[in-house]
Write a protein that holds these residues in place. Structure first.
Motif, PDB file in Angstrom:
ATOM      1  N   ASP A   1      39.000  41.368  50.966  1.00  0.00           N
ATOM      2  CA  ASP A   1      40.373  41.379  50.456  1.00  0.00           C
ATOM      3  C   ASP A   1      41.280  41.842  51.602  1.00  0.00           C
ATOM      4  O   ASP A   1      41.600  43.028  51.707  1.00  0.00           O
ATOM      5  CB  ASP A   1      40.430  42.358  49.272  1.00  0.00           C
ATOM      6  CG  ASP A   1      41.664  42.211  48.415  1.00  0.00           C
ATOM      7  OD1 ASP A   1      42.241  41.112  48.371  1.00  0.00           O
ATOM      8  OD2 ASP A   1      42.037  43.207  47.753  1.00  0.00           O
TER       9      ASP A   1
ATOM     10  N   ASN B   1      46.941  38.701  49.384  1.00  0.00           N
ATOM     11  CA  ASN B   1      48.079  38.787  48.463  1.00  0.00           C
ATOM     12  C   ASN B   1      49.313  39.028  49.315  1.00  0.00           C
ATOM     13  O   ASN B   1      49.186  39.287  50.521  1.00  0.00           O
ATOM     14  CB  ASN B   1      47.842  39.868  47.381  1.00  0.00           C
ATOM     15  CG  ASN B   1      47.682  41.260  47.956  1.00  0.00           C
ATOM     16  OD1 ASN B   1      48.377  41.639  48.899  1.00  0.00           O
ATOM     17  ND2 ASN B   1      46.775  42.052  47.392  1.00  0.00           N
TER      18      ASN B   1
ATOM     19  N   PHE C   1      41.639  43.339  37.793  1.00  0.00           N
ATOM     20  CA  PHE C   1      41.856  44.418  38.770  1.00  0.00           C
ATOM     21  C   PHE C   1      41.170  45.700  38.285  1.00  0.00           C
ATOM     22  O   PHE C   1      41.693  46.405  37.413  1.00  0.00           O
ATOM     23  CB  PHE C   1      43.356  44.666  38.944  1.00  0.00           C
ATOM     24  CG  PHE C   1      44.020  43.732  39.939  1.00  0.00           C
ATOM     25  CD1 PHE C   1      43.586  42.433  40.117  1.00  0.00           C
ATOM     26  CD2 PHE C   1      45.098  44.179  40.691  1.00  0.00           C
ATOM     27  CE1 PHE C   1      44.203  41.583  41.032  1.00  0.00           C
ATOM     28  CE2 PHE C   1      45.727  43.345  41.615  1.00  0.00           C
ATOM     29  CZ  PHE C   1      45.281  42.052  41.788  1.00  0.00           C
TER      30      PHE C   1
ATOM     31  N   ARG D   1      42.985  49.370  39.677  1.00  0.00           N
ATOM     32  CA  ARG D   1      44.299  49.704  39.088  1.00  0.00           C
ATOM     33  C   ARG D   1      44.162  50.114  37.620  1.00  0.00           C
ATOM     34  O   ARG D   1      45.000  50.854  37.101  1.00  0.00           O
ATOM     35  CB  ARG D   1      45.274  48.532  39.247  1.00  0.00           C
ATOM     36  CG  ARG D   1      45.668  48.335  40.699  1.00  0.00           C
ATOM     37  CD  ARG D   1      46.823  47.383  40.891  1.00  0.00           C
ATOM     38  NE  ARG D   1      46.895  46.968  42.287  1.00  0.00           N
ATOM     39  CZ  ARG D   1      47.829  46.217  42.821  1.00  0.00           C
ATOM     40  NH1 ARG D   1      48.819  45.772  42.051  1.00  0.00           N
ATOM     41  NH2 ARG D   1      47.817  45.892  44.091  1.00  0.00           N
TER      42      ARG D   1
ATOM     43  N   SER E   1      40.692  44.552  43.277  1.00  0.00           N
ATOM     44  CA  SER E   1      41.158  45.941  43.276  1.00  0.00           C
ATOM     45  C   SER E   1      39.959  46.894  43.273  1.00  0.00           C
ATOM     46  O   SER E   1      39.847  47.789  42.450  1.00  0.00           O
ATOM     47  CB  SER E   1      42.083  46.189  42.064  1.00  0.00           C
ATOM     48  OG  SER E   1      42.648  47.468  42.098  1.00  0.00           O
TER      49      SER E   1
ATOM     50  N   ARG F   1      37.691  49.771  44.947  1.00  0.00           N
ATOM     51  CA  ARG F   1      38.054  50.963  45.728  1.00  0.00           C
ATOM     52  C   ARG F   1      36.870  51.636  46.414  1.00  0.00           C
ATOM     53  O   ARG F   1      37.064  52.441  47.314  1.00  0.00           O
ATOM     54  CB  ARG F   1      38.732  51.991  44.807  1.00  0.00           C
ATOM     55  CG  ARG F   1      39.978  51.479  44.121  1.00  0.00           C
ATOM     56  CD  ARG F   1      41.164  51.464  45.078  1.00  0.00           C
ATOM     57  NE  ARG F   1      42.250  50.636  44.573  1.00  0.00           N
ATOM     58  CZ  ARG F   1      43.075  50.977  43.601  1.00  0.00           C
ATOM     59  NH1 ARG F   1      42.948  52.132  43.010  1.00  0.00           N
ATOM     60  NH2 ARG F   1      44.036  50.154  43.225  1.00  0.00           N
TER      61      ARG F   1
HETATM   62  O1  G3P Z   1      44.035  41.301  46.123  1.00  0.00           O
HETATM   63  C1  G3P Z   1      44.297  41.931  44.919  1.00  0.00           C
HETATM   64  C2  G3P Z   1      43.664  43.304  44.755  1.00  0.00           C
HETATM   65  O2  G3P Z   1      42.362  43.313  45.237  1.00  0.00           O
HETATM   66  C3  G3P Z   1      44.510  44.455  45.200  1.00  0.00           C
HETATM   67  O3  G3P Z   1      43.846  45.682  45.223  1.00  0.00           O
HETATM   68  O4  G3P Z   1      43.727  48.071  45.857  1.00  0.00           O
HETATM   69  O5  G3P Z   1      45.958  46.907  45.816  1.00  0.00           O
HETATM   70  O6  G3P Z   1      44.768  47.457  43.709  1.00  0.00           O
HETATM   71  P1  G3P Z   1      44.627  47.097  45.141  1.00  0.00           P
END
Ligand code: G3P
Length: 222
Positions: A6, A28, A129, A132, A164, A166
């Motif tokens: 990502d 993104n 996600f 988040r 998303s 972590r």
């Molecule tokens: O690309 C979308 C997503 O993976 C973003 O992650 O860490 O900004 O919530 P984050």
């Protein structure tokens, strides 16, 4: 489960691609913005490094604008995937683009019903996600599990792309929950391979080899 990075950073992509385990890329607008490079050229460069799917997101908020941008992005490289947000306009764009034969990743998914809508709109990927949701005291991995179970029961082809992410524990749990793909930051990808006992083991094997190498070499030569 396939492993995606990502990021839109070319150095990070080249480093992990060299390991031979990189299946694709998600970007993104926030990640692309950090690179301060022309969006189209950057995505085309990424698509040359990685042969798997590379997601590039539209920034229009109206369906017509998203469709226009999506049709343009789809021409940038054969492996590019158009990313649309999970809004009514995004669903409309996904539906039209999918009917055109363009692969769409529907992003910013936070519920099982949203994932069902993305699938009905013809999404190739849907991106729930995880981090988040965890951040607001909800169960991100639980969502991956529920969407994967529903898609299996309903024989839905849309792929579940856990986003998303972590930490490395998220990767194991997303795989066990049935995600088809997991996309993660460069830092987390590197955490997957690293273990102190692996480093210690390599160090002690090499130290023993250095001590014994003359006799081992002589035996091997016989
Ligand atoms: O690309 C979308 C997503 O993976 C973003 O992650 O860490 O900004 O919530 P984050």
């Amino acid at each position: 489960m396939l492993l995606f990075l990502d990021t839109a950073n070319l150095d990070e992509i080249r480093e992990i691609a060299a390991w031979g385990v990189l299946d694709g890329i998600t970007t993104n607008p926030s990640l692309v913005g950090k690179e301060k490079q022309d969006f189209k050229k950057l995505v085309q460069e990424i698509c040359k490094i990685v042969s798997g799917p590379v997601s590039a997101e539209v920034v229009a908020t109206d369906p017509e604008g998203m469709i226009r941008e999506g049709r343009d992005i789809a021409k940038w490289a054969p492996n590019v995937i158009v990313k649309c947000p999970l809004t009514p306009a995004g669903l409309q764009a996904c539906s039209t683009l999918s009917k055109d034969g363009i692969k769409v990743n529907v992003t910013l998914c936070f519920s099982t019903n949203q994932a069902l809508l993305a699938a009905r709109a013809g999404a190739y990927f849907v991106s729930p996600f995880v981090g988040r949701l965890d951040d607001i005291n909800q169960d991100g991995i639980g969502l991956i599990e529920e969407i994967s179970a529903m898609f299996a029961v309903q024989s839905i082809d849309t792929k579940v792309l856990a986003a998303s992410i972590r930490n490395p524990v998220h990767i194991t749990k997303a795989a066990l929950a049935g995600a088809d793909i997991c996309t993660m930051p460069h830092k987390v990808f590197k955490q997957l391979v690293s273990h102190p006992l692996t480093d210690k083991g390599v160090e002690s094997f090499l130290a023993d080899w250095a001590k014994a190498k003359d006799s081992v070499g002589a035996i091997a030569a016989k």
